[in-house]
Write a protein that holds these residues in place. Structure first.
Motif, PDB file in Angstrom:
ATOM      1  N   TYR A  10       3.821 -16.003   0.363  1.00 58.54           N
ATOM      2  CA  TYR A  10       3.202 -15.885  -0.961  1.00 58.54           C
ATOM      3  C   TYR A  10       4.218 -15.414  -2.001  1.00 58.54           C
ATOM      4  O   TYR A  10       4.342 -15.980  -3.092  1.00 58.54           O
ATOM      5  CB  TYR A  10       2.033 -14.895  -0.888  1.00 58.54           C
ATOM      6  N   GLN A  14      -2.334 -19.807  -3.239  1.00 60.77           N
ATOM      7  CA  GLN A  14      -1.959 -18.419  -3.479  1.00 60.77           C
ATOM      8  C   GLN A  14      -3.165 -17.498  -3.354  1.00 60.77           C
ATOM      9  O   GLN A  14      -3.090 -16.399  -2.780  1.00 60.77           O
ATOM     10  CB  GLN A  14      -1.354 -18.272  -4.892  1.00 60.77           C
ATOM     11  N   SER A  63      -4.040 -16.958   0.238  1.00 64.02           N
ATOM     12  CA  SER A  63      -3.143 -15.987   0.866  1.00 64.02           C
ATOM     13  C   SER A  63      -3.550 -14.563   0.497  1.00 64.02           C
ATOM     14  O   SER A  63      -3.560 -13.654   1.343  1.00 64.02           O
ATOM     15  CB  SER A  63      -1.696 -16.248   0.425  1.00 64.02           C
TER      16      SER A  63
END
Length: 579
Positions: free
Chosen positions: A407, A427, A430
């Motif tokens: 990330y 993102q 994550s």
């Protein structure tokens, strides 16, 4: 000599005097100085001499009567006062009046005539000062001159040394001088008005031409002085202005040449005319009327006149704009003024282009600063979560560290101004993996993403902070946790995003602090949301902002729209700025 004969003679000479004045006023230097809208010492001195000399000529064109002169001085000095004001009126009156006195010291009417001339000029100037431009009118000039010449006759009667001769003189010259000077000043004023109106008309046409050209060229000059922008600019000017050729150069190279002579004034080649090199060296505009002064070394070049003006950035010459004339399309002073006006306008545009680039770079730097504020915020929260797993589940902690490293590697990539929505969703996933590892089933997330939205470009880290805010400040504090709903859809050329939670909500003060441009006091709640709001404004402008609906205990709804084609709205350059 009878009164009728004096009237006829003065009328004839009046015609010659006005005709001479008309011809003189057509000369370019006279029009440039005398009819300039700017009030300068040079102009004032010129007008004093101009009308003073015409007052002297008015004396010489008069008739000798009883050792005196039936003259036309008044029409000159009154017109001068009405046109130029008190200084010009008095100055011209003193010149013409002093001449009358000094050339006839022994005449019995010299002093009354000289005094009256100076007074007429002064009074006309004072009226001009009081009335402004309205004074330059035949309806003002005629009665003023009539009254002035009447007083002139009274002064002749009261101040002359020989009263009997003065009476006889006034009987003969009063009517001719009052009538002809009154008509003369009225006509003289209207002639000047005609020249002023002609000047205003030409200036209006110049302004219209300049604005029309500027309107069509401004979009090209925004990119600076390049081959493409110069060529487009030259073509637009050549199409709208009747000149043989238009050229644009930088300090060494011909960037564009449209029209006659394009067979040897070649684009991307060095500047070949001596005149252009001189303008680039001195920074002074020139108007050239001969081929030899242009200095083109090509035999048979059809260009025989030119107006060349420098293009500047912050007083530094960066190029030139040139109009060329030929045998069939000669140039004149009007074209010179037009070239100078366009040169000044283009120079200003080039300076604004530099300023715009600097502002774009500053805006880009500000966006990167906001991103760096978000990165540590998320990093610290993630590390705290992972740290809690190190004691209880080392394998899970290792997986989470790998997720976090992937990330952060993407997040720290500053080379991309925009990423696909799908990238941002990855993102978010994550981030959610780390947070759900910490809070377990207390955090529920649902996503409703239109498949057509996944490739839409958005600024990185624009949505994740909103999801983080909903979790950390919305539902993590609730004993039973809560739900976050993320949706994305297309709507009239825009991407619509909403993040909704059923958490604790916000009071009005907190909501005001988040939406305010000022720093928040006493709380870190909403930092990510605030940064997202600032970035939206920086990238897309003030028309794009966050819409937040929230009340204590009622959850929070955050939504915004951005264009699906950011290049049409964003002013941020593509240059990457490293942290």
């Amino acid at each position: 000599m009878h009164t009728q004969e004096i009237i006829v003679t003065l009328a004839e000479r009046f015609g010659l005097l006005v005709g001479g004045a008309f011809l003189l006023l057509t000369f370019a230097p006279v029009k440039r100085i005398g009819f300039s809208p700017m009030q300068t010492r040079q102009k004032t001195l010129f007008l004093i001499i101009f009308f003073g000399v015409f007052g002297i000529i008015g004396t010489y064109t008069g008739n000798l009567v009883f050792q005196s002169v039936a003259n036309l001085r008044a029409m000159a000095v009154v017109t001068g006062g009405l046109f130029g004001g008190p200084v010009v009126g008095l100055g011209a009156g003193l010149i013409a009046g002093a001449h009358r006195v000094l050339t006839d010291l022994n005449g019995f009417s010299a002093w009354p005539c000289g005094i009256s001339t100076a007074l007429e000029g002064l009074v006309a100037g004072l009226i001009s000062y009081k009335m402004g431009n309205r004074a330059l009118n035949w309806m003002v000039a005629a009665p003023l001159t009539f009254a002035g010449e009447t007083i002139h006759m009274v002064l002749v009667l009261t101040l002359s040394r020989n009263y009997i001769d003065a009476v006889e003189l006034v009987k003969l010259i009063a009517a001719p001088m009052i009538i002809i000077n009154t008509l003369g000043s009225a006509l003289f004023v209207e002639i000047i008005n005609m020249f002023i109106q002609d000047r205003d008309r030409r200036e209006s046409l110049h302004a219209q031409q300049i604005l029309d050209i500027a309107n069509h060229t401004v979009s090209y000059l925004r990119s600076g002085l390049t081959l493409e922008s110069a060529q487009a600019t030259a073509e637009i000017i050549h199409k709208r202005v009747g000149v043989a050729a238009v050229a644009v150069t930088d300090t060494r190279t011909v960037l564009a040449h449209v029209g006659e002579g394009s067979d040897h004034h070649l684009v991307s080649h060095d500047v070949r005319t001596r005149a252009t090199k001189e303008v680039l060296r001195t920074g002074e505009a020139v108007f050239i009327t001969s081929a030899s002064r242009i200095g083109c070394d090509h035999q048979g070049c059809p260009l025989d006149s030119a107006t060349i003006v420098p293009l500047k950035k912050n007083s530094t010459v960066v190029g030139s704009l040139k109009f060329y004339g030929s045998e069939y399309a000669p140039l004149n002073r009007t074209m010179f003024e037009l070239t100078k006006g366009l040169g000044n306008l283009f120079s200003t545009q080039l300076e604004l282009e530099d300023i715009q680039v600097k502002e774009q770079l500053l805006a880009r730097a500000e966006i990167r600063r906001l991103q760096t504020q978000i990165n540590p915020h998320f990093l610290f929260n993630s590390l705290n979560t992972i740290a809690s797993f190190c004691r209880t589940n080392a394998e899970k902690a290792r997986e989470l560290l790998l997720d976090l490293s992937l990330y952060m590697r993407k997040n720290l990539d500053s080379s991309q101004n925009f990423v696909p929505l799908q990238h941002e969703l990855e993102q978010i996933n994550s981030y959610l993996a780390i947070e759900q590892a910490r809070f377990g089933d207390r955090i529920k997330v649902s996503m409703d993403i239109d498949s057509s939205c996944r490739d839409v470009p958005i600024p990185p880290l624009l949505i994740q902070p909103l999801v983080e805010n909903s979790i950390r400040h919305g539902i993590s504090g609730l004993e039973g946790g809560g739900c976050v709903e993320l949706s994305a859809s297309r709507n009239n050329g825009h991407l619509s995003i909403s993040v909704v939670d059923d958490g604790v909500g916000m009071d009005k003060k907190t909501l005001h602090n988040i939406l305010s441009r000022h720093h928040m006091e006493g709380t870190r709640q909403g930092i990510g949301v605030k940064n997202c709001a600032n970035r939206l404004e920086q990238i897309y402008g003030p028309g794009y902002s966050l819409h937040i609906i929230s009340e204590p205990g009622q959850g929070t709804n955050i939504s915004f729209q951005i264009p699906t084609h950011p290049e049409n709205h964003s002013q941020i350059p593509n240059t990457a700025i490293s942290d």
